[in-house]
Design a protein around this motif. Sequence first.
Motif, PDB file in Angstrom:
ATOM      1  N   TYR A  16       0.832  -1.205   0.000  1.00 17.90           N
ATOM      2  CA  TYR A  16       0.000   0.000   0.000  1.00 17.90           C
ATOM      3  C   TYR A  16       0.868   1.258   0.000  1.00 17.90           C
ATOM      4  CZ  TYR A  16      -3.979  -2.995   1.260  1.00 17.90           C
ATOM      5  OH  TYR A  16      -4.952  -3.949   1.290  1.00 17.90           O
ATOM      6  N   LEU A  20       0.855   4.236  -2.738  1.00  9.89           N
ATOM      7  CA  LEU A  20       0.603   5.632  -2.384  1.00  9.89           C
ATOM      8  C   LEU A  20       1.735   6.554  -2.823  1.00  9.89           C
ATOM      9  CD1 LEU A  20      -0.819   5.222   1.225  1.00  9.89           C
ATOM     10  CD2 LEU A  20      -2.080   5.868  -0.802  1.00  9.89           C
ATOM     11  N   ASP A  24      -0.892   6.840  -8.787  1.00  6.69           N
ATOM     12  CA  ASP A  24      -2.107   7.601  -8.485  1.00  6.69           C
ATOM     13  C   ASP A  24      -3.221   6.674  -8.005  1.00  6.69           C
ATOM     14  OD1 ASP A  24      -0.970  10.009  -9.210  1.00  6.69           O
ATOM     15  OD2 ASP A  24      -1.589   9.814 -11.297  1.00  6.69           O
ATOM     16  N   ARG A  26      -5.821   4.623  -5.932  1.00  7.82           N
ATOM     17  CA  ARG A  26      -6.567   4.817  -4.692  1.00  7.82           C
ATOM     18  C   ARG A  26      -6.839   3.445  -4.092  1.00  7.82           C
ATOM     19  NH1 ARG A  26     -11.293   6.523  -6.544  1.00  7.82           N
ATOM     20  NH2 ARG A  26     -12.090   6.980  -4.478  1.00  7.82           N
ATOM     21  N   SER A  82      -8.774   8.761   6.231  1.00  9.25           N
ATOM     22  CA  SER A  82      -8.120   8.770   4.923  1.00  9.25           C
ATOM     23  C   SER A  82      -6.706   9.311   5.049  1.00  9.25           C
ATOM     24  CB  SER A  82      -8.897   9.649   3.945  1.00  9.25           C
ATOM     25  OG  SER A  82     -10.215   9.194   3.817  1.00  9.25           O
ATOM     26  N   ARG A  84      -3.021  10.382   2.618  1.00  6.93           N
ATOM     27  CA  ARG A  84      -2.496  10.733   1.296  1.00  6.93           C
ATOM     28  C   ARG A  84      -0.978  10.851   1.388  1.00  6.93           C
ATOM     29  NH1 ARG A  84      -4.209  16.479  -0.785  1.00  6.93           N
ATOM     30  NH2 ARG A  84      -6.007  16.290   0.532  1.00  6.93           N
ATOM     31  N   GLN A  90      -4.994  14.460  -3.603  1.00  9.71           N
ATOM     32  CA  GLN A  90      -6.201  13.999  -2.916  1.00  9.71           C
ATOM     33  C   GLN A  90      -5.889  12.757  -2.094  1.00  9.71           C
ATOM     34  OE1 GLN A  90      -9.165  12.800  -5.728  1.00  9.71           O
ATOM     35  NE2 GLN A  90      -7.971  11.113  -6.516  1.00  9.71           N
ATOM     36  N   GLN A  92      -5.703   9.099  -0.967  1.00  9.22           N
ATOM     37  CA  GLN A  92      -5.528   7.899  -1.780  1.00  9.22           C
ATOM     38  C   GLN A  92      -5.863   6.617  -1.024  1.00  9.22           C
ATOM     39  OE1 GLN A  92      -1.455   9.344  -2.157  1.00  9.22           O
ATOM     40  NE2 GLN A  92      -1.550   8.580  -4.239  1.00  9.22           N
ATOM     41  N   PHE A  93      -5.766   6.640   0.288  1.00  8.94           N
ATOM     42  CA  PHE A  93      -5.975   5.435   1.079  1.00  8.94           C
ATOM     43  C   PHE A  93      -7.098   5.703   2.062  1.00  8.94           C
ATOM     44  CE2 PHE A  93      -5.471   2.689   4.683  1.00  8.94           C
ATOM     45  CZ  PHE A  93      -5.112   1.478   4.133  1.00  8.94           C
ATOM     46  N   HIS A  94      -8.119   4.847   2.026  1.00 13.33           N
ATOM     47  CA  HIS A  94      -9.270   4.998   2.910  1.00 13.33           C
ATOM     48  C   HIS A  94      -9.438   3.714   3.714  1.00 13.33           C
ATOM     49  CE1 HIS A  94     -10.472   8.499   0.522  1.00 13.33           C
ATOM     50  NE2 HIS A  94     -10.090   7.769  -0.511  1.00 13.33           N
ATOM     51  N   PHE A 120     -16.618   5.491  -2.777  1.00  7.98           N
ATOM     52  CA  PHE A 120     -15.222   5.298  -3.168  1.00  7.98           C
ATOM     53  C   PHE A 120     -15.060   5.367  -4.683  1.00  7.98           C
ATOM     54  CE2 PHE A 120     -11.644   2.558  -4.386  1.00  7.98           C
ATOM     55  CZ  PHE A 120     -10.616   3.249  -3.749  1.00  7.98           C
ATOM     56  N   ASN A 123     -15.393   8.700  -6.174  1.00  6.42           N
ATOM     57  CA  ASN A 123     -14.382   9.622  -5.655  1.00  6.42           C
ATOM     58  C   ASN A 123     -15.033  10.726  -4.814  1.00  6.42           C
ATOM     59  OD1 ASN A 123     -11.735  10.331  -5.224  1.00  6.42           O
ATOM     60  ND2 ASN A 123     -11.588  11.592  -7.054  1.00  6.42           N
TER      61      ASN A 123
END
Length: 139
Positions: A16, A20, A24, A26, A82, A84, A90, A92-94, A120, A123
Amino acid sequence: AGFHYAYTERDVLPIYRDALMNTDMRVLVYNGDTDPGINSFRTQDKYFNYFDTSNGDINIDEDWRPWTLGTSHHRMGGYVTSYRARNASQAQFHFVTIRGSGHMVPENKPPMALAMIANFLGNNEFPIYEAPHSSRRRQ
């Protein structure tokens, strides 16, 4: 005489992190908060601790907060946070939990699963939960 499983990746967090920092892409990781097999609190601690020690390369984009289905801001879907990469435009990881769901989120909580995936993929931010006001009088 049983099944033997050999780990090929002991920890996916470096994967992950690479995504990141270098793409790009997500990422959505979700967990039912009543899943007895993959405890959401343990998963949360592992992810939070990992990203919090990233030397400033990955930062919290949105603090841990409740989210809602969006149709009613009074129906909690779970919690979300979240992250980034430092240079990303923006989040990227939630990391999302689904309230009251076990391991099979789409089966246990279909409306919440649909809202999570729609937000998700669209976006969109996860809608902010607003606690309903109590109509009972205090005595």
